[in-house]
Design a protein around this motif. Structure first.
Motif, PDB file in Angstrom:
ATOM      1  N   TYR A 221       6.999  11.166  -8.799  1.00 29.04           N
ATOM      2  CA  TYR A 221       6.676  10.272  -7.702  1.00 29.04           C
ATOM      3  C   TYR A 221       7.148  10.865  -6.385  1.00 29.04           C
ATOM      4  O   TYR A 221       8.308  11.260  -6.249  1.00 29.04           O
ATOM      5  CB  TYR A 221       7.366   8.918  -7.881  1.00 29.04           C
TER       6      TYR A 221
ATOM      7  N   GLN B 206       9.962  10.402 -13.827  1.00 30.88           N
ATOM      8  CA  GLN B 206      10.197   9.428 -14.864  1.00 30.88           C
ATOM      9  C   GLN B 206       9.706  10.018 -16.187  1.00 30.88           C
ATOM     10  O   GLN B 206       8.522  10.341 -16.325  1.00 30.88           O
ATOM     11  CB  GLN B 206       9.480   8.117 -14.562  1.00 30.88           C
TER      12      GLN B 206
ATOM     13  N   ASP C 105       0.846  -1.193   0.000  1.00 31.69           N
ATOM     14  CA  ASP C 105       0.000   0.000   0.000  1.00 31.69           C
ATOM     15  C   ASP C 105       0.884   1.247   0.000  1.00 31.69           C
ATOM     16  O   ASP C 105       1.789   1.369   0.824  1.00 31.69           O
ATOM     17  CB  ASP C 105      -0.889   0.054   1.228  1.00 31.69           C
TER      18      ASP C 105
ATOM     19  N   TYR D  67      10.948  11.438  -0.412  1.00 27.53           N
ATOM     20  CA  TYR D  67      11.765  11.484  -1.621  1.00 27.53           C
ATOM     21  C   TYR D  67      10.892  11.846  -2.820  1.00 27.53           C
ATOM     22  O   TYR D  67       9.724  11.470  -2.896  1.00 27.53           O
ATOM     23  CB  TYR D  67      12.392  10.111  -1.908  1.00 27.53           C
TER      24      TYR D  67
ATOM     25  N   LYS E 224      12.889  -0.171   2.015  1.00 33.58           N
ATOM     26  CA  LYS E 224      11.716  -0.630   1.259  1.00 33.58           C
ATOM     27  C   LYS E 224      10.865   0.567   0.879  1.00 33.58           C
ATOM     28  O   LYS E 224      10.288   1.218   1.759  1.00 33.58           O
ATOM     29  CB  LYS E 224      10.900  -1.604   2.095  1.00 33.58           C
ATOM     30  N   THR E 225      10.791   0.828  -0.393  1.00 36.92           N
ATOM     31  CA  THR E 225       9.994   1.952  -0.871  1.00 36.92           C
ATOM     32  C   THR E 225       8.994   1.467  -1.910  1.00 36.92           C
ATOM     33  O   THR E 225       9.284   0.547  -2.682  1.00 36.92           O
ATOM     34  CB  THR E 225      10.874   3.044  -1.492  1.00 36.92           C
ATOM     35  N   ILE E 226       7.847   2.081  -1.911  1.00 40.56           N
ATOM     36  CA  ILE E 226       6.809   1.756  -2.884  1.00 40.56           C
ATOM     37  C   ILE E 226       6.518   3.009  -3.701  1.00 40.56           C
ATOM     38  O   ILE E 226       6.254   4.069  -3.135  1.00 40.56           O
ATOM     39  CB  ILE E 226       5.523   1.277  -2.190  1.00 40.56           C
ATOM     40  N   PHE E 227       6.587   2.865  -4.993  1.00 44.84           N
ATOM     41  CA  PHE E 227       6.249   3.966  -5.885  1.00 44.84           C
ATOM     42  C   PHE E 227       4.786   3.812  -6.276  1.00 44.84           C
ATOM     43  O   PHE E 227       4.411   2.831  -6.885  1.00 44.84           O
ATOM     44  CB  PHE E 227       7.104   3.928  -7.149  1.00 44.84           C
ATOM     45  N   GLY E 228       3.973   4.799  -5.944  1.00 44.73           N
ATOM     46  CA  GLY E 228       2.580   4.772  -6.366  1.00 44.73           C
ATOM     47  C   GLY E 228       2.465   5.198  -7.823  1.00 44.73           C
ATOM     48  O   GLY E 228       3.436   5.144  -8.570  1.00 44.73           O
ATOM     49  N   ALA E 229       1.287   5.627  -8.234  1.00 47.27           N
ATOM     50  CA  ALA E 229       1.060   6.002  -9.630  1.00 47.27           C
ATOM     51  C   ALA E 229       1.663   7.360  -9.970  1.00 47.27           C
ATOM     52  O   ALA E 229       1.867   7.669 -11.149  1.00 47.27           O
ATOM     53  CB  ALA E 229      -0.430   6.005  -9.939  1.00 47.27           C
TER      54      ALA E 229
ATOM     55  N   GLY F  32      14.389   5.115 -16.841  1.00 40.65           N
ATOM     56  CA  GLY F  32      14.488   4.868 -15.414  1.00 40.65           C
ATOM     57  C   GLY F  32      14.186   6.139 -14.638  1.00 40.65           C
ATOM     58  O   GLY F  32      14.519   7.234 -15.078  1.00 40.65           O
ATOM     59  N   PRO F  33      13.534   6.017 -13.485  1.00 40.92           N
ATOM     60  CA  PRO F  33      13.254   7.214 -12.681  1.00 40.92           C
ATOM     61  C   PRO F  33      14.532   7.964 -12.332  1.00 40.92           C
ATOM     62  O   PRO F  33      15.605   7.373 -12.204  1.00 40.92           O
ATOM     63  CB  PRO F  33      12.584   6.635 -11.428  1.00 40.92           C
TER      64      PRO F  33
ATOM     65  N   TYR G 298      11.048  11.662  -7.124  1.00 41.74           N
ATOM     66  CA  TYR G 298      11.672  11.202  -8.356  1.00 41.74           C
ATOM     67  C   TYR G 298      10.775  11.600  -9.522  1.00 41.74           C
ATOM     68  O   TYR G 298       9.593  11.892  -9.340  1.00 41.74           O
ATOM     69  CB  TYR G 298      11.812   9.671  -8.360  1.00 41.74           C
TER      70      TYR G 298
END
Lengths: 112, 112
Positions: A87, A38, A1, A34, A99-104, A43-44, A36
């Motif tokens: 992002y 794209q 999530d 953070y 541990k990172t999660i990139f959302g939309a 690559g981001p 980023y």
């Protein structure tokens, strides 16, 4: 999530400032925010990160609210080449920041 | 200074075939990561290596294995490819947490 919430898309006129918001209301006290971007399917690209103080580098400025529940990435003079997906991410808790999660993300359209 | 280099850039596999995606960085970074990005989606963490000699699962590790061969190299292996693994795979590295990531240009994998 995903731990962050961003608008799906935004428009900005070339030469104007682009202000991209991000909500991270569940952020813990020692996690960084953070940003980023794209471009197309590349690559981001890392832009900037911060903990509690506002940060600025050659690409952008990052404004973090005092309660750290939201932040805004500012591109001071947007150009057509800034059209990209942006992002905002926060590492998952208790993962040492790894541990990172990139959302939309937010799709920014810079228009001439 | 090449940054993060991924090979191959494109690959087509048949269901059940195996392959290894290679990643190398020349920035003396300690931490390395593998992400996948499906069309129109954000990036999801597969595995990461916080430092040489360690690896840990990310968000979507099933169907993959990794090897941190040395400080420079971090490979991702698909033992028995499935169509659901059709994706763009990005490798990234960072000095460590909380520093930002440098991403490679990606490997576009199609499993038929």
């Amino acid at each position: 999530d995903a731990k962050t919430t961003q608008p799906p898309s935004m428009d900005c006129a070339e030469g104007r400032a682009a202000n991209l918001p991000c909500n991270h209301s569940t952020i813990s006290g020692n996690e960084y925010v953070y940003w980023y971007r794209q471009i197309h399917s590349q690559g981001p690209q890392y832009i900037i990160h911060g903990l509690k103080n506002n940060e600025t580098n050659e690409m952008a400025s990052l404004i973090i609210t005092e309660d750290r529940k939201s932040s805004t990435l500012i591109l001071p003079h947007a150009t057509l080449r800034d059209t990209a997906v942006y992002y905002c991410i926060v590492p998952l808790e208790n993962t040492g920041g790894f541990k990172t999660i990139f959302g939309a993300g937010t799709r920014l359209f810079v228009k001439a | 200074n090449a940054g993060v280099t991924q090979t191959p850039k494109f690959q087509v596999l048949k269901t059940g075939q195996s392959m290894t995606l290679q990643c190398a960085q020349d920035m003396n970074h300690n931490s390395m990561y593998w992400y996948r990005q499906d069309p129109g989606m954000g990036l999801r963490l597969i595995y990461y290596s916080a430092s040489e000699g360690t690896t840990d699962k990310g968000e979507v590790p099933n169907g993959y294995n990794v090897s941190r061969l040395n400080k420079r190299e971090f490979s991702l292996r698909l033992e028995s490819a499935a169509p659901s693994q059709t994706s763009v795979y990005f490798c990234a590295s960072s000095l460590t947490a909380p520093y930002g990531y440098t991403f490679g240009s990606g490997t576009r994998l199609t499993v038929v």
